[in-house]
Design a protein around this motif. Structure first.
Motif, PDB file in Angstrom:
ATOM      1  N   VAL A   1       1.126  -1.260   0.238  1.00  0.00           N
ATOM      2  CA  VAL A   1      -0.095   0.147  -0.497  1.00  0.00           C
ATOM      3  C   VAL A   1       1.458   1.148   0.310  1.00  0.00           C
ATOM      4  CG1 VAL A   1      -1.715   1.267   1.553  1.00  0.00           C
ATOM      5  CG2 VAL A   1      -1.597  -1.137   1.024  1.00  0.00           C
ATOM      6  N   MET A   2       1.519   0.990   0.915  1.00  0.00           N
ATOM      7  CA  MET A   2       3.309   2.865   0.629  1.00  0.00           C
ATOM      8  C   MET A   2       3.648   2.172  -0.363  1.00  0.00           C
ATOM      9  SD  MET A   2       4.468   5.275   2.565  1.00  0.00           S
ATOM     10  CE  MET A   2       3.952   5.676   1.313  1.00  0.00           C
ATOM     11  N   ALA A   3       3.924   1.266  -0.973  1.00  0.00           N
ATOM     12  CA  ALA A   3       4.297   1.153  -2.318  1.00  0.00           C
ATOM     13  C   ALA A   3       4.010   2.036  -3.389  1.00  0.00           C
ATOM     14  CB  ALA A   3       4.631  -0.027  -2.490  1.00  0.00           C
ATOM     15  N   GLY A   4       2.774   1.975  -3.550  1.00  0.00           N
ATOM     16  CA  GLY A   4       1.620   2.786  -4.397  1.00  0.00           C
ATOM     17  C   GLY A   4       1.130   3.750  -3.888  1.00  0.00           C
ATOM     18  N   ILE A   5       0.703   4.193  -2.895  1.00  0.00           N
ATOM     19  CA  ILE A   5       0.402   5.646  -2.676  1.00  0.00           C
ATOM     20  C   ILE A   5       1.727   6.215  -2.365  1.00  0.00           C
ATOM     21  CG2 ILE A   5      -0.704   6.957  -0.592  1.00  0.00           C
ATOM     22  CD1 ILE A   5      -2.134   4.681   0.543  1.00  0.00           C
ATOM     23  N   GLY A   6       3.363   5.862  -1.983  1.00  0.00           N
ATOM     24  CA  GLY A   6       4.388   6.487  -2.497  1.00  0.00           C
ATOM     25  C   GLY A   6       4.716   6.959  -3.709  1.00  0.00           C
ATOM     26  N   ALA A   7       4.105   6.251  -5.081  1.00  0.00           N
ATOM     27  CA  ALA A   7       3.979   6.353  -6.170  1.00  0.00           C
ATOM     28  C   ALA A   7       2.997   7.715  -7.108  1.00  0.00           C
ATOM     29  CB  ALA A   7       3.917   4.897  -7.199  1.00  0.00           C
TER      30      ALA A   7
ATOM     31  N   SER B   1       9.058  13.631 -17.389  1.00  0.00           N
ATOM     32  CA  SER B   1      10.127  12.192 -16.606  1.00  0.00           C
ATOM     33  C   SER B   1       8.922  10.789 -16.974  1.00  0.00           C
ATOM     34  CB  SER B   1       9.688  12.184 -15.539  1.00  0.00           C
ATOM     35  OG  SER B   1      10.233  14.342 -15.243  1.00  0.00           O
ATOM     36  N   LEU B   2      10.923   9.674 -16.544  1.00  0.00           N
ATOM     37  CA  LEU B   2      10.812   8.704 -17.036  1.00  0.00           C
ATOM     38  C   LEU B   2      10.837   7.902 -15.582  1.00  0.00           C
ATOM     39  CD1 LEU B   2      11.391   6.858 -20.064  1.00  0.00           C
ATOM     40  CD2 LEU B   2       9.024   8.075 -19.116  1.00  0.00           C
ATOM     41  N   LYS B   3      10.510   7.738 -14.225  1.00  0.00           N
ATOM     42  CA  LYS B   3      10.694   7.151 -13.143  1.00  0.00           C
ATOM     43  C   LYS B   3      10.499   5.887 -12.541  1.00  0.00           C
ATOM     44  CE  LYS B   3      10.241  12.210 -11.576  1.00  0.00           C
ATOM     45  NZ  LYS B   3       9.666  12.909 -10.455  1.00  0.00           N
ATOM     46  N   SER B   4      11.625   5.713 -11.792  1.00  0.00           N
ATOM     47  CA  SER B   4      10.956   3.793 -11.156  1.00  0.00           C
ATOM     48  C   SER B   4      10.646   4.467  -9.611  1.00  0.00           C
ATOM     49  CB  SER B   4      12.638   3.391 -11.335  1.00  0.00           C
ATOM     50  OG  SER B   4      12.272   2.797 -12.184  1.00  0.00           O
ATOM     51  N   SER B   5       9.946   3.963  -9.094  1.00  0.00           N
ATOM     52  CA  SER B   5       9.971   4.359  -7.781  1.00  0.00           C
ATOM     53  C   SER B   5       9.992   3.365  -6.377  1.00  0.00           C
ATOM     54  CB  SER B   5       7.939   4.376  -7.760  1.00  0.00           C
ATOM     55  OG  SER B   5       7.497   4.770  -6.451  1.00  0.00           O
ATOM     56  N   TRP B   6      10.928   3.268  -5.993  1.00  0.00           N
ATOM     57  CA  TRP B   6      11.064   2.185  -5.239  1.00  0.00           C
ATOM     58  C   TRP B   6      10.218   2.309  -3.560  1.00  0.00           C
ATOM     59  CZ3 TRP B   6      17.067   3.932  -4.834  1.00  0.00           C
ATOM     60  CH2 TRP B   6      18.170   3.667  -6.689  1.00  0.00           C
ATOM     61  N   TYR B   7       9.769   1.617  -3.020  1.00  0.00           N
ATOM     62  CA  TYR B   7       9.656   1.906  -2.083  1.00  0.00           C
ATOM     63  C   TYR B   7       8.244   2.752  -1.639  1.00  0.00           C
ATOM     64  CZ  TYR B   7       8.488  -0.113   3.120  1.00  0.00           C
ATOM     65  OH  TYR B   7       8.441  -0.282   4.750  1.00  0.00           O
ATOM     66  N   GLY B   8       7.786   3.678  -3.284  1.00  0.00           N
ATOM     67  CA  GLY B   8       6.784   4.499  -3.459  1.00  0.00           C
ATOM     68  C   GLY B   8       7.949   5.742  -2.659  1.00  0.00           C
ATOM     69  N   ASP B   9       9.268   5.846  -2.732  1.00  0.00           N
ATOM     70  CA  ASP B   9       9.952   6.621  -2.225  1.00  0.00           C
ATOM     71  C   ASP B   9       9.396   7.427  -0.588  1.00  0.00           C
ATOM     72  OD1 ASP B   9      11.545   6.679  -4.619  1.00  0.00           O
ATOM     73  OD2 ASP B   9      10.353   7.992  -5.661  1.00  0.00           O
TER      74      ASP B   9
ATOM     75  N   ASN C   1       4.281  10.764  -3.655  1.00  0.00           N
ATOM     76  CA  ASN C   1       6.037  11.159  -3.639  1.00  0.00           C
ATOM     77  C   ASN C   1       6.205  10.937  -5.145  1.00  0.00           C
ATOM     78  OD1 ASN C   1       5.565  11.118  -1.112  1.00  0.00           O
ATOM     79  ND2 ASN C   1       6.419   9.601  -0.485  1.00  0.00           N
ATOM     80  N   THR C   2       6.503  10.101  -5.643  1.00  0.00           N
ATOM     81  CA  THR C   2       7.731   9.961  -7.142  1.00  0.00           C
ATOM     82  C   THR C   2       6.229  10.805  -8.283  1.00  0.00           C
ATOM     83  OG1 THR C   2       8.465   7.396  -6.334  1.00  0.00           O
ATOM     84  CG2 THR C   2       8.150   8.418  -8.472  1.00  0.00           C
ATOM     85  N   GLY C   3       5.219  10.337  -7.968  1.00  0.00           N
ATOM     86  CA  GLY C   3       4.515  11.175  -9.220  1.00  0.00           C
ATOM     87  C   GLY C   3       4.560  12.274  -9.312  1.00  0.00           C
TER      88      GLY C   3
END
Length: 361
Positions: free
Chosen positions: A164-170, A300-308, A173-175
């Motif tokens: 859930v943190m990975a998705g919310i953070g993506a 931007s093309l980004k990777s999200s680690w643990y939703g940053d 935080n990242t997006g």
């Protein structure tokens, strides 16, 4: 004195998991023993079981967990016995080049407990993501413990430990999803649905959910999707463009981790838009894109680690939002089970029958 508890191990590649007696040592310097109250069944645990992470069998599975600190080792000051915590798999070091530049969510030197948990015969276990929380108690680095409001349900709180943190953070935080943005999320499992919830929380005006399973699309709507696209029978890129005035979405979040869905995300974004990869690919996958398109479309093309995420910042905030009724984390819990039910839970996950099974102790 070391303790003996029940835990779930993956003994070998693609072998059924089994419940064993686990020996948990007393915490050493910088370590903590946590009594687990709940732990989600995450797809990453299935990857470990299948040998998709590495071959350091046997694994002590489980990592998406919450519980109460039972004891701490020398030098631990941030948590104390009795604290209710969510476990995280990125314990920030505070000293690496990322931390010193003020970007601790990128910490390049995250750490785990130095001591090993074992089977009764002394066989050392590899804890999944340095946690190993499909067990009544586990040993972790104290930095992997994040204090949150103890009034929250452990079954809900533990979900922030990974998916859930990975998705919310993506999304947040990242997006950098903002008010009025258009967002498309490709892949509506637990992580993708969390990205939808995060986009809704951030104030996105239009949130387009894309999947090949109508059941998952229905769940995505409940979590905040304003539109759905079944890409089994509809061209996802064309559908997203049609829903965004022909332009494409401001942010497209790829939550599958496959080259073909990444290409969809790349072409479904607006000019100067953002693609966020939060789905985890396998090492053999290759991506091919015309370089002129990478240049010409900008953005931007980004990777999200643990939703940053920064656990000390994000976990308490999201728990508070849940307790205020502004973020329905409980919607992600499909069922609660026991340690003995995990193998069956993997099957239900594989077939898309659940969003999240949660082990309660």
């Amino acid at each position: 004195m070391a303790q003996e508890v029940r835990g779930v191990i993956a003994p070998g590649k693609n072998e059924p998991v089994r419940v064993e007696t686990i020996v948990v040592p007393d915490p050493g310097p910088g370590e903590a023993v946590v009594k687990i109250q709940a732990c989600g069944v995450c797809h990453t645990d299935l990857h470990y079981k299948q040998g998709g992470i590495n071959d350091d069998f046997p694994f002590l599975l489980g990592h998406e967990a919450a519980g109460v600190v039972e004891s701490v080792g020398a030098g631990v000051t941030d948590v104390a016995p009795g604290d209710f915590v969510i476990l995280n798999w990125r314990a920030v070091c505070g000293q690496c080049r990322a931390c010193l530049r003020g970007r601790p969510w990128y910490c390049f030197n995250t750490h785990n407990a130095k001591q090993k948990m074992t089977l009764k015969d002394g066989t050392e276990l590899s804890p999944a993501l340095g946690i190993g929380a499909f067990a009544e108690k586990t040993l972790v680095a104290a930095g992997q413990c994040t204090k949150v409001d103890p009034s929250v349900s452990p079954a809900v709180a533990g979900l922030l430990g990974c998916g859930v943190m990975a998705g919310i953070g993506a999304a947040i935080n990242t997006g950098n999803v903002g008010r009025g943005d258009t967002v498309a999320v490709i892949g509506c499992g637990g992580v993708g649905d969390a990205a939808i919830a995060g986009s809704r929380l951030a104030g996105a005006a239009k949130i387009i959910a894309v999947d090949i399973d109508d059941r998952k699309l229905a769940t995505a709507e409940k979590l905040g999707a304003t539109h759905t696209v079944n890409s089994r029978n509809t061209d996802a890129v064309e559908a997203i463009r049609e829903l965004t005035g022909g332009f494409g979405a401001d942010v497209v979040i790829e939550a599958v981790g496959r080259p073909e869905t990444y290409q969809q995300a790349f072409y479904a974004r607006d000019l100067a838009g953002t693609v966020v990869l939060v789905g985890v690919p396998t090492p053999d996958m290759k991506l091919e894109l015309p370089l002129i398109d990478v240049f010409g479309r900008g953005g931007s093309l980004k990777s999200s680690w643990y939703g940053d995420c920064l656990p000390s910042r994000d976990f308490p905030m999201l728990i508070d939002l849940h307790l205020q009724g502004r973020l329905d984390l409980g919607a992600f819990v499909s069922e609660t089970i026991t340690l003995d039910d995990i193998e069956a839970a993997f099957e239900r996950m594989h077939h898309g029958d659940v969003l999240r099974s949660v082990v309660e102790f």
